[in-house]
Design a protein around this motif. Structure first.
Motif, PDB file in Angstrom:
ATOM      1  N   GLY A  46       0.797  -1.221   0.000  1.00 30.39           N
ATOM      2  CA  GLY A  46       0.000   0.000   0.000  1.00 30.39           C
ATOM      3  C   GLY A  46       0.828   1.269   0.000  1.00 30.39           C
ATOM      4  O   GLY A  46       0.344   2.337   0.368  1.00 30.39           O
ATOM      5  N   ILE A  47       2.095   1.194  -0.400  1.00 33.04           N
ATOM      6  CA  ILE A  47       2.950   2.378  -0.446  1.00 33.04           C
ATOM      7  C   ILE A  47       2.512   3.251  -1.620  1.00 33.04           C
ATOM      8  O   ILE A  47       2.441   2.791  -2.753  1.00 33.04           O
ATOM      9  N   GLN A  48       2.226   4.526  -1.340  1.00 29.47           N
ATOM     10  CA  GLN A  48       1.902   5.469  -2.412  1.00 29.47           C
ATOM     11  C   GLN A  48       2.925   6.587  -2.351  1.00 29.47           C
ATOM     12  O   GLN A  48       2.827   7.473  -1.516  1.00 29.47           O
ATOM     13  N   ALA A  83      15.190  10.682   2.278  1.00 27.14           N
ATOM     14  CA  ALA A  83      14.235  11.087   1.237  1.00 27.14           C
ATOM     15  C   ALA A  83      14.696  10.648  -0.143  1.00 27.14           C
ATOM     16  O   ALA A  83      14.295  11.212  -1.151  1.00 27.14           O
ATOM     17  N   SER A  84      15.570   9.646  -0.188  1.00 25.83           N
ATOM     18  CA  SER A  84      16.071   9.196  -1.489  1.00 25.83           C
ATOM     19  C   SER A  84      16.421   7.714  -1.452  1.00 25.83           C
ATOM     20  O   SER A  84      16.609   7.135  -0.380  1.00 25.83           O
ATOM     21  N   ASP A 109       6.139  14.390  -2.228  1.00 23.07           N
ATOM     22  CA  ASP A 109       4.755  14.177  -1.792  1.00 23.07           C
ATOM     23  C   ASP A 109       3.821  14.549  -2.946  1.00 23.07           C
ATOM     24  O   ASP A 109       4.283  14.984  -4.005  1.00 23.07           O
ATOM     25  N   PRO A 110       2.515  14.372  -2.777  1.00 24.53           N
ATOM     26  CA  PRO A 110       1.583  14.650  -3.880  1.00 24.53           C
ATOM     27  C   PRO A 110       1.602  16.098  -4.396  1.00 24.53           C
ATOM     28  O   PRO A 110       1.176  16.353  -5.515  1.00 24.53           O
ATOM     29  N   VAL A 116      10.255  13.375   3.326  1.00 26.09           N
ATOM     30  CA  VAL A 116      11.011  12.357   4.048  1.00 26.09           C
ATOM     31  C   VAL A 116      10.153  11.102   4.191  1.00 26.09           C
ATOM     32  O   VAL A 116       8.945  11.175   4.360  1.00 26.09           O
ATOM     33  N   MET A 117      10.808   9.953   4.111  1.00 27.88           N
ATOM     34  CA  MET A 117      10.115   8.680   4.319  1.00 27.88           C
ATOM     35  C   MET A 117       9.899   8.446   5.807  1.00 27.88           C
ATOM     36  O   MET A 117      10.731   8.836   6.631  1.00 27.88           O
TER      37      MET A 117
END
Length: 145
Positions: A46-48, A83-84, A109-110, A116-117
């Motif tokens: 479910g990762i978006q 973040a990468s 992000d959208p 950041v993850m």
């Protein structure tokens, strides 16, 4: 360490004038593999997320003839940052390894802002990390030593 492996048919349109798959097509194979990997994780967990390419480097070890039926692509993570992601994709066939493509992707992000993850998401990607094979206490010997 897990790897993500897929296969791709080779098309005549991927060939250069010498009958080998063009280097740019090989890089596109690796990029397509990264997209397939992210889609597979999206479907599984479910990762978006949204990723943009920051850097691509490719090393070519032997020509890939377009006359082969398919090519095998094996993806692994070399670094999972905040973040990468740095991914390495090996392109091979029954004739051996043809290329390795390394790419760094930045997470957005959208809204298109760098993001950041979460620790949980980093853990999902870390399953694919290549283990560090160098000992942490390695000492380089001097010229005379």
């Amino acid at each position: 360490m897990e790897t993500f492996t897929t296969r791709r048919p080779i098309r005549m349109s991927d060939a250069d004038i010498y009958g080998n798959v063009h280097n740019l097509s090989i890089i596109q194979y690796a990029e397509d593999t990264a997209i397939e990997w992210v889609w597979a994780l999206r479907d599984e967990l479910g990762i978006q997320t949204y990723w943009g390419t920051a850097n691509v480097q490719a090393g070519f070890s032997k020509p890939l003839p377009w006359t082969l039926a398919e090519v095998r692509l094996t993806l692994r993570a070399e670094k999972v940052g905040r973040a990468s992601l740095t991914l390495a994709t090996t392109i091979s066939s029954d004739r051996g390894e043809h290329a390795t493509v390394r790419a760094r992707y930045v997470r957005f992000d959208p809204t298109g802002s760098r993001s950041v993850m979460s620790p949980e998401e980093r853990g999902w990607y870390a399953r694919y990390l290549v283990p560090d094979t160098l000992p942490t206490d390695r000492v380089l010997a001097g010229v005379n030593g």
